[in-house]
Structures are given as structure tokens and as C-alpha cells.
Design a protein around this motif. Structure first.
Motif, PDB file in Angstrom:
ATOM      1  N   GLN A 114     -34.353 -25.215 108.885  1.00 35.50           N
ATOM      2  CA  GLN A 114     -33.115 -25.818 108.374  1.00 35.50           C
ATOM      3  C   GLN A 114     -32.358 -24.837 107.473  1.00 35.50           C
ATOM      4  N   LYS A 115     -33.107 -24.154 106.624  1.00 38.29           N
ATOM      5  CA  LYS A 115     -32.502 -23.183 105.711  1.00 38.29           C
ATOM      6  C   LYS A 115     -31.804 -22.070 106.498  1.00 38.29           C
ATOM      7  N   ARG A 116     -32.487 -21.581 107.537  1.00 38.61           N
ATOM      8  CA  ARG A 116     -31.909 -20.524 108.368  1.00 38.61           C
ATOM      9  C   ARG A 116     -30.641 -20.997 109.067  1.00 38.61           C
ATOM     10  N   LEU A 117     -30.693 -22.208 109.593  1.00 42.46           N
ATOM     11  CA  LEU A 117     -29.536 -22.749 110.304  1.00 42.46           C
ATOM     12  C   LEU A 117     -28.354 -22.997 109.366  1.00 42.46           C
ATOM     13  N   ARG A 118     -28.663 -23.423 108.138  1.00 41.20           N
ATOM     14  CA  ARG A 118     -27.574 -23.637 107.172  1.00 41.20           C
ATOM     15  C   ARG A 118     -26.889 -22.308 106.819  1.00 41.20           C
ATOM     16  N   LYS A 119     -27.704 -21.256 106.686  1.00 40.80           N
ATOM     17  CA  LYS A 119     -27.129 -19.930 106.442  1.00 40.80           C
ATOM     18  C   LYS A 119     -26.237 -19.504 107.603  1.00 40.80           C
ATOM     19  N   GLU A 120     -26.739 -19.755 108.801  1.00 46.21           N
ATOM     20  CA  GLU A 120     -25.962 -19.414 109.997  1.00 46.21           C
ATOM     21  C   GLU A 120     -24.650 -20.194 110.032  1.00 46.21           C
ATOM     22  N   GLN A 121     -24.737 -21.461 109.645  1.00 41.92           N
ATOM     23  CA  GLN A 121     -23.536 -22.298 109.623  1.00 41.92           C
ATOM     24  C   GLN A 121     -22.532 -21.791 108.578  1.00 41.92           C
ATOM     25  N   ALA A 122     -23.036 -21.408 107.399  1.00 37.06           N
ATOM     26  CA  ALA A 122     -22.161 -20.873 106.349  1.00 37.06           C
ATOM     27  C   ALA A 122     -21.479 -19.588 106.822  1.00 37.06           C
ATOM     28  N   LYS A 123     -22.237 -18.754 107.526  1.00 33.16           N
ATOM     29  CA  LYS A 123     -21.686 -17.507 108.068  1.00 33.16           C
ATOM     30  C   LYS A 123     -20.577 -17.799 109.077  1.00 33.16           C
ATOM     31  N   LEU A 124     -20.836 -18.781 109.938  1.00 30.94           N
ATOM     32  CA  LEU A 124     -19.830 -19.159 110.938  1.00 30.94           C
ATOM     33  C   LEU A 124     -18.568 -19.712 110.281  1.00 30.94           C
ATOM     34  N   GLU A 125     -18.743 -20.467 109.218  1.00 28.00           N
ATOM     35  CA  GLU A 125     -17.586 -21.021 108.505  1.00 28.00           C
ATOM     36  C   GLU A 125     -16.741 -19.913 107.875  1.00 28.00           C
ATOM     37  N   LYS A 126     -17.410 -18.894 107.327  1.00 30.23           N
ATOM     38  CA  LYS A 126     -16.680 -17.753 106.766  1.00 30.23           C
ATOM     39  C   LYS A 126     -15.889 -17.031 107.850  1.00 30.23           C
ATOM     40  N   GLN A 127     -16.522 -16.852 109.001  1.00 28.43           N
ATOM     41  CA  GLN A 127     -15.829 -16.209 110.119  1.00 28.43           C
ATOM     42  C   GLN A 127     -14.620 -17.028 110.557  1.00 28.43           C
ATOM     43  N   MET A 128     -14.787 -18.349 110.566  1.00 31.93           N
ATOM     44  CA  MET A 128     -13.675 -19.225 110.927  1.00 31.93           C
ATOM     45  C   MET A 128     -12.523 -19.080 109.935  1.00 31.93           C
ATOM     46  N   GLN A 129     -12.854 -19.027 108.647  1.00 26.03           N
ATOM     47  CA  GLN A 129     -11.821 -18.864 107.616  1.00 26.03           C
ATOM     48  C   GLN A 129     -11.085 -17.530 107.791  1.00 26.03           C
ATOM     49  N   LYS A 130     -11.853 -16.487 108.103  1.00 24.78           N
ATOM     50  CA  LYS A 130     -11.254 -15.170 108.319  1.00 24.78           C
ATOM     51  C   LYS A 130     -10.295 -15.200 109.511  1.00 24.78           C
ATOM     52  N   ILE A 131     -10.737 -15.853 110.579  1.00 23.31           N
ATOM     53  CA  ILE A 131      -9.899 -15.961 111.781  1.00 23.31           C
ATOM     54  C   ILE A 131      -8.634 -16.758 111.482  1.00 23.31           C
ATOM     55  N   GLU A 132      -8.775 -17.831 110.717  1.00 21.54           N
ATOM     56  CA  GLU A 132      -7.603 -18.642 110.360  1.00 21.54           C
ATOM     57  C   GLU A 132      -6.587 -17.823 109.561  1.00 21.54           C
ATOM     58  N   LYS A 133      -7.097 -16.999 108.638  1.00 25.76           N
ATOM     59  CA  LYS A 133      -6.202 -16.134 107.859  1.00 25.76           C
ATOM     60  C   LYS A 133      -5.492 -15.129 108.764  1.00 25.76           C
ATOM     61  N   GLN A 134      -6.255 -14.546 109.690  1.00 27.23           N
ATOM     62  CA  GLN A 134      -5.658 -13.596 110.635  1.00 27.23           C
ATOM     63  C   GLN A 134      -4.601 -14.274 111.500  1.00 27.23           C
ATOM     64  N   GLN A 135      -4.904 -15.505 111.910  1.00 21.66           N
ATOM     65  CA  GLN A 135      -3.934 -16.256 112.712  1.00 21.66           C
ATOM     66  C   GLN A 135      -2.644 -16.497 111.924  1.00 21.66           C
ATOM     67  N   GLN A 136      -2.799 -16.896 110.663  1.00 19.32           N
ATOM     68  CA  GLN A 136      -1.622 -17.132 109.819  1.00 19.32           C
ATOM     69  C   GLN A 136      -0.798 -15.856 109.657  1.00 19.32           C
ATOM     70  N   LYS A 137      -1.502 -14.742 109.423  1.00 19.11           N
ATOM     71  CA  LYS A 137      -0.817 -13.462 109.248  1.00 19.11           C
ATOM     72  C   LYS A 137      -0.062 -13.072 110.513  1.00 19.11           C
ATOM     73  N   LEU A 138      -0.719 -13.220 111.658  1.00 21.09           N
ATOM     74  CA  LEU A 138      -0.075 -12.873 112.928  1.00 21.09           C
ATOM     75  C   LEU A 138       1.109 -13.787 113.225  1.00 21.09           C
ATOM     76  N   GLN A 139       0.958 -15.057 112.902  1.00 21.46           N
ATOM     77  CA  GLN A 139       2.062 -15.997 113.113  1.00 21.46           C
ATOM     78  C   GLN A 139       3.269 -15.620 112.248  1.00 21.46           C
ATOM     79  N   GLN A 140       2.984 -15.207 111.003  1.00 23.93           N
ATOM     80  CA  GLN A 140       4.064 -14.765 110.118  1.00 23.93           C
ATOM     81  C   GLN A 140       4.731 -13.501 110.667  1.00 23.93           C
ATOM     82  N   GLN A 141       3.893 -12.554 111.127  1.00 22.08           N
ATOM     83  CA  GLN A 141       4.432 -11.326 111.710  1.00 22.08           C
ATOM     84  C   GLN A 141       5.277 -11.624 112.944  1.00 22.08           C
ATOM     85  N   GLN A 142       4.778 -12.542 113.756  1.00 21.24           N
ATOM     86  CA  GLN A 142       5.504 -12.910 114.972  1.00 21.24           C
ATOM     87  C   GLN A 142       6.839 -13.558 114.630  1.00 21.24           C
TER      88      GLN A 142
END
Length: 336
Positions: free
Chosen positions: A269-297
């Protein structure tokens, strides 16, 4: 009615003729320390003094193959030259151009047989008459020069506009590439986002499964403990103390195994929660990149619309300037 029109036209022609300047002869100031006054020919023209100087220099150079040089102050000279429209003899020509305002000037022409021996009407009537006629051609040449300058200026304007048009077209293409690249990158990010969401769902499912297994293990452990307690009570009544100790040890094996299983489940469970936290960070990073690209566009699209408008306005102006150039060329051909 026809007679009236003819009279009006005749009056207009007479008025125009009266306004036309004709060269005059006489004694005019030359250069004080050389000769204060000399016989010459004078003409007023409707052109800036600078333009008159340029045209006279070109006329002399074309006719005599010699360049004008400065004598004193505003007096220019063409030494030992043959000006065939005036004379086949070698003469010295001097001229002065004086401004009479912004767009008007006065030209004085002097002819010399050498050593400042100036020609006059009394002794050199034919040369003076020819020089006067040659000078009277200056206004027409000035008009031609003005038209040519206007055409050249128009061509320069068109050239600059065409450069600007090419530059704007290049910028437009660049912005289009930026827009296309932004769209492609957004699509890639959206694909990555979908993949991460799937991974998150899988992780949540695994966590849920582990939680269920942990709950089930706890229930089984509780049931095993209850069963062991009941068995111990019965054995204590039926057997001796040694047998009871043996049964107690056997009954305690089930809780130990269950505890190990729970530890394993907790670690997973501990390992999976870490994996989930990592995935959430990646999602946040992607969302920021999407916002930046949308602004650039959005910025690229706004800039592209602006450049397209500028380009359209420039093309309209370019067509207008080309039309003006055609009018100038037609007028120039008509004058010829």
C-alpha cells in the motif's frame, strides 16, 4: 456658344503664356574680386535651387562631357568646353543659382571666351541668342526631372512596401508554424494525460484490492484467535498441563502468519501510494504545460490576426502606390 468657349480657351492660353518665364539679357553681378558685373542671361524657374543645380550640372556634363566645379561662393564654372547647342567654339561657362523661395530659383548664365572675357549681345549675338534659347529649355527639363524624381520616389516606396510585405508574410508563416506546433504538443500532452489517468485508476484499483485483502486478513485472524481460545478451554478440561501447552503453541501460529501478511500488504500500500503521488505530480506538470501552450497558442493566434490585418492593409497601400506610379508614368509619356 462655341465662340465663347474658343475665347475662354484663348484667354487661358494667353494667361499661361504670360506666366511662362523667358530668359532675360543684361549685366548681372558676377564675382567682386574677379569682375563685379558681366553680361549674362537670367531666368527664373519654378523649382528648388538644389534641384536646379543638379539639372544644370547634368545638362552641362551630358553636352560637354565635363563636370561643373565651384569658382566662388555660388558661382559654378565649366572650363574650356564645347556646348554645341550654343557654339562650336571652346568657351568657359559660368552659372549662378539663387533661391527665390522654397520652390523657386533664379539662374544666371555667363559665357566667356577665356580669361573672363565675357560674351555680349553686341559682339556675339548668335552665341547669346543660342545660349538664351538653351537656357529657356531648362523649365521643361526641370519638369521632366521632377516627374522622374517622383517616379523614382514612388518606386522606392513600392520597394519598401514589398519588403515589408515579404517580411509580414514570413512572420505570418512563422506564426502558423508556432500554432501548428502548439496544437501537436497539446495533443501529445493530452495523450500523456490520458495515459497517466489510466495508471492512476489502475493504482487506485490495486490499493482498493489490497485494502480488501487486508480487511479480510484481519477478519480471518480474529476468527482464528476465537477458535484457538475455544479449543484451549476444551483441552484444559480434558488433558493435562503438558498437552495444553502444546495446543496453545499450535493455535498461536495462525496469528503470526496473519501479521506477516498484513505487513506485506501495508508495504505494498505504501509503495502504491508513493506511485500515486508521483503520478499526481506528473499530472500537475502536464496541466501546467497545457496551460502554457494554450496561452502561447492564443498569443500566436492574436499576433497572427494582427499581422494578417497589417498585411492586408499593406497590400491595399501597395496597390494604391502602384496605381500612382502608373499615373506618373502615363503623365511622363504624355509630356514627351
Amino acid at each position: 456658344m462655341k465662340k465663347l468657349i474658343l475665347w475662354i480657351q484663348l484667354a487661358w492660353l494667353m494667361a499661361a503664356a504670360s506666366q511662362a518665364q523667358i530668359a532675360q539679357e543684361g549685366n548681372y553681378p558676377f564675382v567682386k574680386n574677379i569682375k563685379a558685373y558681366a553680361y549674362g542671361i537670367q531666368l527664373e524657374v519654378d523649382a528648388p535651387a538644389k534641384m536646379v543645380c543638379e539639372v544644370l550640372e547634368k545638362r552641362f556634363e551630358k553636352a560637354t562631357k565635363k563636370k561643373s566645379s565651384k569658382l566662388k561662393k555660388k558661382v559654378m564654372e565649366v572650363k574650356a568646353a564645347v556646348l554645341s547647342p550654343v557654339s562650336t567654339a571652346i568657351l568657359d561657362y559660368y552659372y549662378r543659382v539663387e533661391p527665390l523661395g522654397k520652390d523657386r530659383a533664379q539662374v544666371t548664365l555667363f559665357l566667356s571666351a577665356g580669361n573672363y572675357n565675357f560674351l555680349d549681345r553686341e559682339r556675339y549675338a548668335s552665341e547669346i541668342a543660342a545660349a538664351k534659347s538653351w537656357l529657356n529649355e531648362l523649365p521643361a527639363e526641370l519638369e521632366t526631372y521632377k516627374r522622374q524624381q517622383a517616379i523614382e520616389a514612388q518606386l522606392a516606396t513600392i520597394k519598401e512596401l514589398e519588403k515589408e510585405e515579404a517580411k509580414l508574410a514570413k512572420t505570418e508563416k512563422k506564426l502558423a508554424r508556432v500554432k501548428t506546433r502548439s496544437v501537436d504538443e497539446l495533443e501529445e500532452l493530452e495523450a500523456s494525460s490520458r495515459s497517466l489517468q489510466q495508471q492512476q485508476q489502475q493504482t487506485r484499483g490495486m490499493l482498493s484490492t489490497l485494502q480488501s485483502r487486508a480487511d479480510s486478513a484481519r477478519q480471518q485472524a480474529g476468527a482464528a484467535l476465537s477458535s484457538a481460545d475455544s479449543s484451549l478451554r476444551l483441552d484444559m478440561l480434558a488433558r493435562d498441563t503438558t498437552a495444553i501447552d502444546s495446543t496453545s503453541k499450535q493455535g498461536s501460529l495462525a496469528p503470526q502468519q496473519d501479521e506477516q501478511l498484513q505487513q506485506q500488504l501495508l508495504q505494498e500500500q505504501k509503495r502504491l501510494r508513493k506511485e500515486q503521488a508521483k503520478l499526481e505530480k506528473q499530472m500537475q506538470k502536464i496541466e501546467k504545460q497545457q496551460q502554457k501552450l494554450q496561452q502561447q497558442q492564443a498569443a500566436a493566434e492574436a499576433e497572427m490576426r494582427k499581422k494578417q490585418l497589417e498585411l492586408e492593409q499593406l497590400r491595399i497601400r501597395l496597390e494604391t502606390e502602384k496605381a500612382k506610379l502608373n499615373v506618373l508614368k502615363e503623365a511622363s509619356r504624355g509630356k514627351r
